[in-house]
Design an enzyme around this catalytic site. Structure first.
Site, PDB file in Angstrom:
ATOM      1  N   SER A  99       0.806  -1.213   0.000  1.00  0.00           N
ATOM      2  CA  SER A  99       0.000   0.000   0.000  1.00  0.00           C
ATOM      3  C   SER A  99       0.847   1.275   0.000  1.00  0.00           C
ATOM      4  CB  SER A  99      -0.961  -0.043   1.190  1.00  0.00           C
ATOM      5  OG  SER A  99      -1.943   0.935   1.099  1.00  0.00           O
ATOM      6  N   ASP A 239      -2.448   6.133  -3.567  1.00  0.00           N
ATOM      7  CA  ASP A 239      -1.307   5.503  -2.902  1.00  0.00           C
ATOM      8  C   ASP A 239      -0.806   4.358  -3.780  1.00  0.00           C
ATOM      9  OD1 ASP A 239      -3.503   3.858  -2.486  1.00  0.00           O
ATOM     10  OD2 ASP A 239      -2.835   3.197  -0.508  1.00  0.00           O
ATOM     11  N   ASP A 241      -1.163   1.117  -4.080  1.00  0.00           N
ATOM     12  CA  ASP A 241      -2.058   0.134  -4.708  1.00  0.00           C
ATOM     13  C   ASP A 241      -3.396   0.744  -5.103  1.00  0.00           C
ATOM     14  OD1 ASP A 241      -2.904   0.448  -2.073  1.00  0.00           O
ATOM     15  OD2 ASP A 241      -3.545  -1.639  -1.853  1.00  0.00           O
ATOM     16  N   ASP A 243      -5.916   2.053  -3.533  1.00  0.00           N
ATOM     17  CA  ASP A 243      -7.188   1.892  -2.817  1.00  0.00           C
ATOM     18  C   ASP A 243      -7.506   3.132  -1.991  1.00  0.00           C
ATOM     19  OD1 ASP A 243      -5.342   1.528  -0.775  1.00  0.00           O
ATOM     20  OD2 ASP A 243      -6.164  -0.369  -0.059  1.00  0.00           O
TER      21      ASP A 243
END
Length: 447
Positions: A99, A239, A241, A243
């Site tokens: 992340s 960010d 990834d 999400d």
């Protein structure tokens, strides 16, 4: 929380905390667990970290050795894996990402067939297998050995899904995107270009080591300057990834997850589409959000920190919007997890339908100053329950009264206690945060 799996998967420094052996065993267990009565199918996505390739191959080796098939989405976002799992009949999905963490960390997030984070009991079984507590699993042989399948088509279908959600053309809108040199670099611009926006993109040249480095939602100042310099209508930062989404208005001001929830929640409430006229927040949401909600009659729930807990509350009560200050926003009508690009599209709908700037829409939320300090401790539970610490927290809460609040909690992923205070001024925040941090140190609880 388990031994390896925290609130956001199995995460740590690549080949130090999280190793290829761990990844192979996760793959072995999932391939066996879901393949006991049929040929299991597991879909895998990864972010742009150098170590993601290593973990992708280790997971695929484990999955296929257990007799299941591994479908590779390659570099993609966490929400795209969630979408593909639930719409294309996979047994489970895996996202390889840490992340917003630095490039040298990585993580394994396991996603169930409904597109949500895997149930804790399954994670516990994986952990028991990793630690050798359940014995060895049978290896597939002959025609039962699994295969890997290039499945970039799944990612392309997800892009089509996002484009289909827009209610209006973005023609003449000047939009900035900060892709954090992460997963969104291959998706976000395609979506906004297809919708007619004049798209300006930064930090979309990943090299394996620059993900989240001075860019993206955790370094929002970069996008703020870019929006002002290019005189853009709005900017969105993701960010690693993708999400999460943090927005920047036309004046370069930050619109965080709390303000995004307010803007979208108010719009949905006006349309009669906000179930129960309620949004779901975490205990970390700003006091300013709650005061703004009270003014317009929008209700709110509070959960523990983690989009996992937000989603559970939403599903239990039928709510359609929830999220975190950090930019994890869940629109349950369209997704089962936080989705940064989807959040951007939902904000664009409000901007275009109401014919107002993001700055004007978000201005109704007056954010209270907030100070958060992280203290590394020997043992989180011991530190949190220490009588002197509890007394210091109670004293601070009493002194702050209704004009502020204090929150002390354990990190879900690190040996850290987080001490947060919101109050009318930064000075008051600092004073009461330090009053608790000083006690933690004086009690000899720090690492």
């Amino acid at each position: 929380m388990g031994k390896y799996f925290g609130t956001d998967g199995f995460r740590g420094e690549a080949n130090v905390v999280l190793t290829v052996e761990h990844a192979f065993k996760v793959g072995r267990y999932l391939g066996w667990y879901f393949g006991q009565d049929h040929k299991a199918r597991v879909v895998i996505g990864k972010d742009t970290r150098r170590s993601s390739y290593m973990f992708e191959y280790a997971l695929a080796a484990g999955i296929t050795a257990s007799g299941a098939d591994a479908y590779l989405l390659h570099v993609t976002t966490t929400p795209s894996v969630s979408y593909v799992v639930r719409t294309e009949d996979f047994d489970c999905g895996i996202m390889i990402s840490a992340s917003h963490n630095p490039f040298y960390d990585n993580g394994i997030k396991v996603i169930n067939s409904a597109g949500h984070k895997m149930e804790a009991e399954v994670e516990e079984k994986i952990e028991a297998y990793i630690d050798g507590e359940t014995g060895e699993l049978p290896l597939a042989t002959k025609e039962n050995i699994g295969r890997t399948v290039d499945y970039s088509a799944g990612r392309n279908r997800y892009i089509g899904h996002l484009i289909s959600l827009a209610t209006r053309s973005f023609k003449d809108m000047r939009i900035g995107l900060d892709c954090a040199n992460g997963s969104s670099f291959a998706i976000a611009k395609s979506v906004f270009d297809a919708l007619g926006a004049k798209t300006y993109v930064i930090n979309n040249e990943p090299d394996g080591t620059n993900i989240n480095t001075n860019c993206g939602s955790t370094h929002i100042n970069v996008l703020q300057e870019f929006v002002k310099e290019k005189k853009l209508d709005v900017g969105f930062a993701y960010d690693g990834d993708a999400d999460r989404c943090i927005a920047v208005d036309e004046n370069g001001n930050v619109v965080d997850g709390d303000r995004i929830m307010y803007v979208c929640g108010k719009y949905l409430m006006e349309q009669g589409r906000l179930e129960g006229n309620t949004i779901v927040t975490t205990v970390m949401s700003n006091l300013g959000l709650y005061k703004a909600c009270d003014k317009i009659g929008m209700k709110y729930e509070q959960t523990a920190v983690g989009d996992k807990y937000v989603y559970e509350n939403m599903m239990k009560n039928g709510f359609v919007l929830g999220g975190e200050q950090s930019g994890h926003i869940i629109f349950s009508k369209h997704a089962r997890t936080g989705d940064g690009i989807l959040t951007s599209l939902m904000l664009m709908e409000v901007i275009l339908e109401k014919k107002q700037t993001l700055g004007k829409l978000a201005d109704e939320v007056k954010i209270f100053p907030q100070v958060l300090k992280n203290v590394r401790v020997k043992d989180k539970k011991t530190a949190r329950e220490n009588p002197a610490v509890v007394e210091a927290v109670d004293k601070a809460a009493e002194a702050l009264g209704s004009d502020g609040r204090i929150l002390v909690r354990e990190s879900g992923t690190e040996p850290v206690i987080r001490v947060m205070v919101e109050a009318p001024t930064d000075e008051i925040c600092e004073k009461y945060v330090d009053s608790v941090v000083d006690v933690i140190k004086a009690e000899g609880l720090t690492e």
